[in-house]
Motif scaffolding. Structure first.
Motif, PDB file in Angstrom:
ATOM      1  N   LEU A  33      31.570  -3.415  14.535  1.00 27.22           N
ATOM      2  CA  LEU A  33      30.226  -3.600  15.076  1.00 27.22           C
ATOM      3  C   LEU A  33      29.501  -4.744  14.382  1.00 27.22           C
ATOM      4  O   LEU A  33      28.709  -5.465  15.004  1.00 27.22           O
ATOM      5  CB  LEU A  33      29.436  -2.294  14.886  1.00 27.22           C
ATOM      6  N   ALA A  34      29.826  -4.937  13.094  1.00 28.86           N
ATOM      7  CA  ALA A  34      29.072  -5.896  12.285  1.00 28.86           C
ATOM      8  C   ALA A  34      29.537  -7.333  12.427  1.00 28.86           C
ATOM      9  O   ALA A  34      28.721  -8.253  12.308  1.00 28.86           O
ATOM     10  CB  ALA A  34      29.142  -5.499  10.811  1.00 28.86           C
ATOM     11  N   TYR A  35      30.838  -7.554  12.682  1.00 32.55           N
ATOM     12  CA  TYR A  35      31.330  -8.934  12.568  1.00 32.55           C
ATOM     13  C   TYR A  35      30.651  -9.891  13.556  1.00 32.55           C
ATOM     14  O   TYR A  35      30.347 -11.039  13.183  1.00 32.55           O
ATOM     15  CB  TYR A  35      32.864  -8.990  12.681  1.00 32.55           C
ATOM     16  N   PRO A  36      30.362  -9.477  14.817  1.00 32.09           N
ATOM     17  CA  PRO A  36      29.623 -10.418  15.666  1.00 32.09           C
ATOM     18  C   PRO A  36      28.214 -10.699  15.140  1.00 32.09           C
ATOM     19  O   PRO A  36      27.716 -11.824  15.247  1.00 32.09           O
ATOM     20  CB  PRO A  36      29.569  -9.719  17.028  1.00 32.09           C
ATOM     21  N   VAL A  37      27.578  -9.660  14.565  1.00 28.47           N
ATOM     22  CA  VAL A  37      26.238  -9.855  13.996  1.00 28.47           C
ATOM     23  C   VAL A  37      26.319 -10.795  12.800  1.00 28.47           C
ATOM     24  O   VAL A  37      25.501 -11.703  12.640  1.00 28.47           O
ATOM     25  CB  VAL A  37      25.618  -8.507  13.567  1.00 28.47           C
ATOM     26  N   MET A  38      27.328 -10.575  11.953  1.00 25.71           N
ATOM     27  CA  MET A  38      27.518 -11.438  10.788  1.00 25.71           C
ATOM     28  C   MET A  38      27.719 -12.893  11.205  1.00 25.71           C
ATOM     29  O   MET A  38      27.089 -13.806  10.659  1.00 25.71           O
ATOM     30  CB  MET A  38      28.741 -10.982   9.986  1.00 25.71           C
ATOM     31  N   LEU A  39      28.608 -13.095  12.191  1.00 22.93           N
ATOM     32  CA  LEU A  39      28.874 -14.460  12.654  1.00 22.93           C
ATOM     33  C   LEU A  39      27.623 -15.086  13.256  1.00 22.93           C
ATOM     34  O   LEU A  39      27.357 -16.276  13.076  1.00 22.93           O
ATOM     35  CB  LEU A  39      30.019 -14.469  13.667  1.00 22.93           C
ATOM     36  N   GLY A  40      26.855 -14.261  13.982  1.00 22.09           N
ATOM     37  CA  GLY A  40      25.607 -14.768  14.548  1.00 22.09           C
ATOM     38  C   GLY A  40      24.608 -15.139  13.468  1.00 22.09           C
ATOM     39  O   GLY A  40      23.956 -16.186  13.530  1.00 22.09           O
ATOM     40  N   MET A  41      24.487 -14.276  12.451  1.00 21.80           N
ATOM     41  CA  MET A  41      23.579 -14.559  11.333  1.00 21.80           C
ATOM     42  C   MET A  41      24.038 -15.796  10.568  1.00 21.80           C
ATOM     43  O   MET A  41      23.228 -16.662  10.208  1.00 21.80           O
ATOM     44  CB  MET A  41      23.541 -13.357  10.381  1.00 21.80           C
ATOM     45  N   PHE A  65      24.368 -13.891   2.163  1.00 24.60           N
ATOM     46  CA  PHE A  65      23.335 -12.901   2.510  1.00 24.60           C
ATOM     47  C   PHE A  65      23.425 -12.513   3.972  1.00 24.60           C
ATOM     48  O   PHE A  65      23.135 -11.365   4.341  1.00 24.60           O
ATOM     49  CB  PHE A  65      21.947 -13.469   2.185  1.00 24.60           C
ATOM     50  N   MET A  66      23.820 -13.447   4.836  1.00 22.26           N
ATOM     51  CA  MET A  66      23.905 -13.140   6.257  1.00 22.26           C
ATOM     52  C   MET A  66      24.984 -12.099   6.558  1.00 22.26           C
ATOM     53  O   MET A  66      24.893 -11.368   7.537  1.00 22.26           O
ATOM     54  CB  MET A  66      24.174 -14.418   7.064  1.00 22.26           C
ATOM     55  N   ILE A  67      26.020 -12.030   5.701  1.00 22.36           N
ATOM     56  CA  ILE A  67      27.021 -10.969   5.840  1.00 22.36           C
ATOM     57  C   ILE A  67      26.348  -9.617   5.621  1.00 22.36           C
ATOM     58  O   ILE A  67      26.509  -8.672   6.407  1.00 22.36           O
ATOM     59  CB  ILE A  67      28.164 -11.159   4.817  1.00 22.36           C
ATOM     60  N   ALA A  68      25.584  -9.537   4.525  1.00 22.31           N
ATOM     61  CA  ALA A  68      24.868  -8.297   4.224  1.00 22.31           C
ATOM     62  C   ALA A  68      23.831  -7.983   5.298  1.00 22.31           C
ATOM     63  O   ALA A  68      23.652  -6.822   5.686  1.00 22.31           O
ATOM     64  CB  ALA A  68      24.196  -8.409   2.857  1.00 22.31           C
ATOM     65  N   MET A  69      23.155  -9.014   5.784  1.00 25.84           N
ATOM     66  CA  MET A  69      22.138  -8.797   6.809  1.00 25.84           C
ATOM     67  C   MET A  69      22.768  -8.263   8.094  1.00 25.84           C
ATOM     68  O   MET A  69      22.178  -7.436   8.796  1.00 25.84           O
ATOM     69  CB  MET A  69      21.396 -10.103   7.072  1.00 25.84           C
ATOM     70  N   GLY A  70      23.976  -8.748   8.407  1.00 26.25           N
ATOM     71  CA  GLY A  70      24.697  -8.221   9.565  1.00 26.25           C
ATOM     72  C   GLY A  70      24.966  -6.738   9.417  1.00 26.25           C
ATOM     73  O   GLY A  70      24.801  -5.953  10.363  1.00 26.25           O
ATOM     74  N   LEU A  71      25.358  -6.310   8.205  1.00 31.74           N
ATOM     75  CA  LEU A  71      25.571  -4.882   7.962  1.00 31.74           C
ATOM     76  C   LEU A  71      24.247  -4.116   7.976  1.00 31.74           C
ATOM     77  O   LEU A  71      24.211  -2.934   8.331  1.00 31.74           O
ATOM     78  CB  LEU A  71      26.285  -4.689   6.624  1.00 31.74           C
TER      79      LEU A  71
END
Length: 463
Positions: free
Chosen positions: A19-27, A289-295
């Motif tokens: 669930l997170a990896y698209p959010v992480m990539l977007g961030m 930080f964007m990795i963490a923000m995605g999570l």
């Protein structure tokens, strides 16, 4: 028995990451826009790099308000999705987009009004002159960016995280191409320097909005939400509900971004080289930080879903699994920053530029020290943002807003200010204050989450 206890958290890792990896990539994509600008502009000189840093410091403050406000849409849509209530989700989406559009326009106007402050911030004059025209265009790009965030938070709330990712990837490709053409004047295009970077950012953000809106209209899953979309059906009660969640969330993000912005200004008072070094370290830290923000977004989605189902034991277990995951990932990032602290800054400046060679060497030396501090606060920064996401999923925003203010401005900023003086520890002292604020935030927010979830479990078992 202990292995089984750990497994009940680690068993969630696969789905959380899916669930997170698209959010992480977007961030990361949002940050890559700044990274590409910094690397390309850095080839022009340290003054140009410092100008982009100064201009973006104004935009980051406004952007934090817009992005923070838009996060109110996700828990409302996630809760409605958990309840299988399409009409409730549609109302959150429609009213959220309306408010994001208005907010984008207001923030653009406020930045224009705040521009003259640059002349009163003890910044190098050559940096201010370069930053002014850059800021105009990047500030205008906030309007499409915050509109896009509204769409993104809606799709995130439905656990459909990949569409925003594709929009961001496309925008980054466009930004890189336009930067190359317009910064350096390639293939007959005018050589516009940092103004060219601003034009690339603006156009790429407009494309993001057009792309995601077209995607939503073409997909069957979203049709019940986007059909008969109209700003004429706005209801004050729903607006108030979103604003009651959105404005505290915006303040939470503002308090954190503003303390990092203050670090930029404090660095600028030390000179253009410390400011450029600060920008390099900040940009690299923002990437991880964007990795963490995605999570953090995943925590908001999954906690919101479980809140809708009123399944509070699973809510707590899932949230704790995300906290554990971000902790492990940030230990890895901390190690990388520590090992490669002297190598990473070299990507941003041209060591072979004889005219600016002394300046560039000083920038690398300062940035490498800042990355050592950044390696330590990776963990605090990651934990605080995912716990904050979980609290937003619970729609608990007022107390966390107070916590973030205390952490960053009562604890963190005074340390940055006093230790960041040139006669004290300079740039490293500024970042020591950031570390203190992030650590305080992580501890206090976790205490708040622990208290609330245990209380909800007890109340639910007694009812």
């Amino acid at each position: 028995m202990q292995i089984l206890n750990v497994q009940k958290y680690t068993s969630e890792f696969r789905y959380n990451l899916k669930l997170a990896y698209p959010v992480m990539l977007g961030m990361i994509g949002h940050t890559l826009v700044g990274l590409v600008d910094n690397i390309m502009v850095g080839q022009l000189g340290t003054a140009e790099l410092a100008a982009v840093s100064l201009g973006n410091s104004f935009v980051f403050i406004a952007m934090s308000l817009g992005i923070g406000f838009s996060t109110a849409i996700t828990p409302l849509v996630a809760e409605a999705d958990g309840e299988n209530n399409i009409e409730k989700g549609k109302q959150a989406f429609n009213h959220g987009i309306f408010l994001c559009t208005i907010l984008g326009i207001v923030l653009f106007g406020l930045i224009l009004l705040a521009k003259p402050l640059m002349h009163h911030m003890s910044q190098p004059e050559e940096v201010v002159v370069l930053a002014m025209p850059y800021l105009d265009l990047v500030a205008f790009s906030l309007i499409p960016l915050i509109m896009f965030q509204g769409f993104k938070q809606f799709t995130d709330g439905l656990s459909q995280t990949k569409y925003a990712m594709w929009a961001t990837i496309l925008a980054n490709i466009i930004n890189v191409v336009l930067n190359y053409l317009l910064i350096f004047g390639k293939f007959g295009f005018p050589e516009m320097g940092i103004v060219g970077a601003a034009i690339g950012t603006l156009i790429s953000r407009i494309v993001m909005v057009v792309f995601i809106w077209g995607f939503l209209k073409s997909k069957k899953k979203f049709k019940p939400y986007v059909e008969r979309f109209s700003f004429k059906k706005i209801q004050k009660t729903i607006l108030r509900k979103i604003m009651s969640l959105g404005f505290p969330s915006a303040l939470q993000m503002l308090f954190e971004v503003a303390v990092f912005t203050a670090a930029i200004w404090l660095s600028g008072a030390l000179g253009k080289n410390p400011q450029a070094a600060n920008q390099i370290a900040l940009n690299l830290s923002s990437m991880t930080f964007m990795i963490a923000m995605g999570l953090g977004v995943v925590a908001m989605i999954r906690v919101g879903n479980q809140k809708g189902l009123k399944n509070f034991k699973d809510l707590r277990r899932i949230a704790l699994s995300i906290f554990l995951l971000v902790f492990l990932l940030d230990v890895v990032f901390a190690t990388l920053f520590f090992i490669f602290n002297t190598q990473l800054p070299r990507f941003y400046v041209d060591e072979h530029d004889l005219i600016n060679q002394l300046d560039n060497f000083e920038v690398i030396a300062i940035a490498s020290k800042l990355l050592l501090v950044a390696s330590v606060f990776q963990i605090s920064d990651g934990v605080q943002v995912v716990v904050l996401g979980a609290l937003r999923g619970l729609q608990d925003v007022k107390i966390p807003t107070l916590i973030t203010f205390i952490a960053y401005w009562i604890i963190g900023f005074p340390i940055s200010y006093f230790l960041g003086q040139e006669q004290a520890f300079g740039s490293v002292g500024i970042w020591a204050g950031l570390l203190a604020g992030l650590t305080a935030s992580a501890i206090m927010l976790y205490i708040r989450f622990n208290y609330l979830t245990k209380k909800l479990i007890v109340q639910n078992s007694n009812s």
